[in-house]
Motif scaffolding. Sequence first.
Motif, PDB file in Angstrom:
ATOM      1  N   MET A 101       0.833  -1.202   0.000  1.00 48.48           N
ATOM      2  CA  MET A 101       0.000   0.000   0.000  1.00 48.48           C
ATOM      3  C   MET A 101       0.872   1.259   0.000  1.00 48.48           C
ATOM      4  SD  MET A 101      -3.027  -1.226   2.592  1.00 48.48           S
ATOM      5  CE  MET A 101      -4.064   0.225   2.427  1.00 48.48           C
ATOM      6  N   MET A 136       2.194   1.680  -3.540  1.00 45.12           N
ATOM      7  CA  MET A 136       1.150   2.149  -4.452  1.00 45.12           C
ATOM      8  C   MET A 136       0.796   3.612  -4.180  1.00 45.12           C
ATOM      9  SD  MET A 136       0.453  -0.106  -6.668  1.00 45.12           S
ATOM     10  CE  MET A 136      -1.024   0.648  -7.333  1.00 45.12           C
ATOM     11  N   ALA A 137       0.713   4.004  -2.922  1.00 47.60           N
ATOM     12  CA  ALA A 137       0.402   5.397  -2.599  1.00 47.60           C
ATOM     13  C   ALA A 137       1.487   6.324  -3.142  1.00 47.60           C
ATOM     14  CB  ALA A 137       0.244   5.568  -1.091  1.00 47.60           C
ATOM     15  N   MET A 182       1.092   6.747  -6.864  1.00 47.15           N
ATOM     16  CA  MET A 182       0.005   7.670  -7.205  1.00 47.15           C
ATOM     17  C   MET A 182       0.467   9.122  -7.086  1.00 47.15           C
ATOM     18  SD  MET A 182      -3.279   5.957  -5.336  1.00 47.15           S
ATOM     19  CE  MET A 182      -3.463   4.189  -5.294  1.00 47.15           C
ATOM     20  N   MET A 217      -8.432  10.123  -4.433  1.00 49.16           N
ATOM     21  CA  MET A 217      -7.924   8.850  -4.954  1.00 49.16           C
ATOM     22  C   MET A 217      -7.195   8.071  -3.853  1.00 49.16           C
ATOM     23  SD  MET A 217      -5.484   8.259  -8.311  1.00 49.16           S
ATOM     24  CE  MET A 217      -4.114   9.221  -7.681  1.00 49.16           C
ATOM     25  N   LEU A 218      -6.332   8.747  -3.103  1.00 49.54           N
ATOM     26  CA  LEU A 218      -5.577   8.075  -2.043  1.00 49.54           C
ATOM     27  C   LEU A 218      -6.486   7.575  -0.928  1.00 49.54           C
ATOM     28  CD1 LEU A 218      -2.481  10.424  -1.885  1.00 49.54           C
ATOM     29  CD2 LEU A 218      -2.443   7.978  -2.439  1.00 49.54           C
ATOM     30  N   ARG A 254      -9.642   6.778  -1.119  1.00 50.28           N
ATOM     31  CA  ARG A 254     -10.424   5.623  -1.587  1.00 50.28           C
ATOM     32  C   ARG A 254      -9.571   4.369  -1.695  1.00 50.28           C
ATOM     33  NH1 ARG A 254     -14.374   8.580  -6.015  1.00 50.28           N
ATOM     34  NH2 ARG A 254     -15.640   9.610  -4.446  1.00 50.28           N
ATOM     35  N   TYR A 255      -8.343   4.528  -2.135  1.00 45.67           N
ATOM     36  CA  TYR A 255      -7.458   3.364  -2.230  1.00 45.67           C
ATOM     37  C   TYR A 255      -7.109   2.814  -0.854  1.00 45.67           C
ATOM     38  CZ  TYR A 255      -3.286   0.548  -2.633  1.00 45.67           C
ATOM     39  OH  TYR A 255      -2.391  -0.472  -2.500  1.00 45.67           O
ATOM     40  N   LEU A 256      -6.813   3.706   0.073  1.00 43.67           N
ATOM     41  CA  LEU A 256      -6.336   3.286   1.398  1.00 43.67           C
ATOM     42  C   LEU A 256      -7.479   2.845   2.333  1.00 43.67           C
ATOM     43  CD1 LEU A 256      -3.616   6.032   1.899  1.00 43.67           C
ATOM     44  CD2 LEU A 256      -3.240   3.606   1.364  1.00 43.67           C
ATOM     45  N   THR A 257      -8.695   3.069   1.937  1.00 44.21           N
ATOM     46  CA  THR A 257      -9.835   2.689   2.774  1.00 44.21           C
ATOM     47  C   THR A 257     -10.115   1.202   2.679  1.00 44.21           C
ATOM     48  OG1 THR A 257     -10.843   4.862   2.519  1.00 44.21           O
ATOM     49  CG2 THR A 257     -12.281   3.100   3.221  1.00 44.21           C
TER      50      THR A 257
END
Length: 197
Positions: free
Chosen positions: A158, A161-162, A165, A191-192, A194-197
């Motif tokens: 994660m 990926m963060a 982004m 975006m971050l 939503r991805y990290l949630t």
Amino acid sequence: MPERTVRRQARGLKRMAEILDAAETVIAEVGYPDMTTNQVAARAGMSPGSLYQFFRNKEEILDGLVVRYTDDRQEFWAARLAVVTPDIPLEALVGQLVDESVRFKSESPAYWSLLYGTATGDQLAAASLRLHADIARQIAAMLQRRSPELPDDRAQLMGTMALAMVKAVMPMIASTTAEGGAELVTELKVMLVRYLT
């Protein structure tokens, strides 16, 4: 005698910092591949021979910058990690980190040039990978402080990926208007989160 040695060491460290400051400026202007030690020496107000007393070549200057940036960013992350708890809202955490990244990019353009690396040199690519790995580890540690049950390998993925982004959007932010940049920053945060949630 020891006092004189300490003064000389302090002057040497100050001179090395001035060389690295000059290198940052040159890299921001022309990029690392086109930077020369002569340009750095001129920007630092010294002869190339004096520069070589501290750094034998541009690769050693690059190594010095990587160490500087890594140390600086570790202090930044340590301060941020100290206040992260499971109770902090993800939106607040992401917002702070994105805002800090945007601020740091405007203040340290050479850092971002090095972070992106280049296909033209193994030395720069290796430096870029070291910076990536360090940042991804710091993001992973922050995610685990917020969510202690998060497994190490998932946190590392994660974090990676963060970072990817943020890296993808930063050039877009830098190349548009202030209004357009603000919109992109908002979208990056969404975006971050939503991805990290």
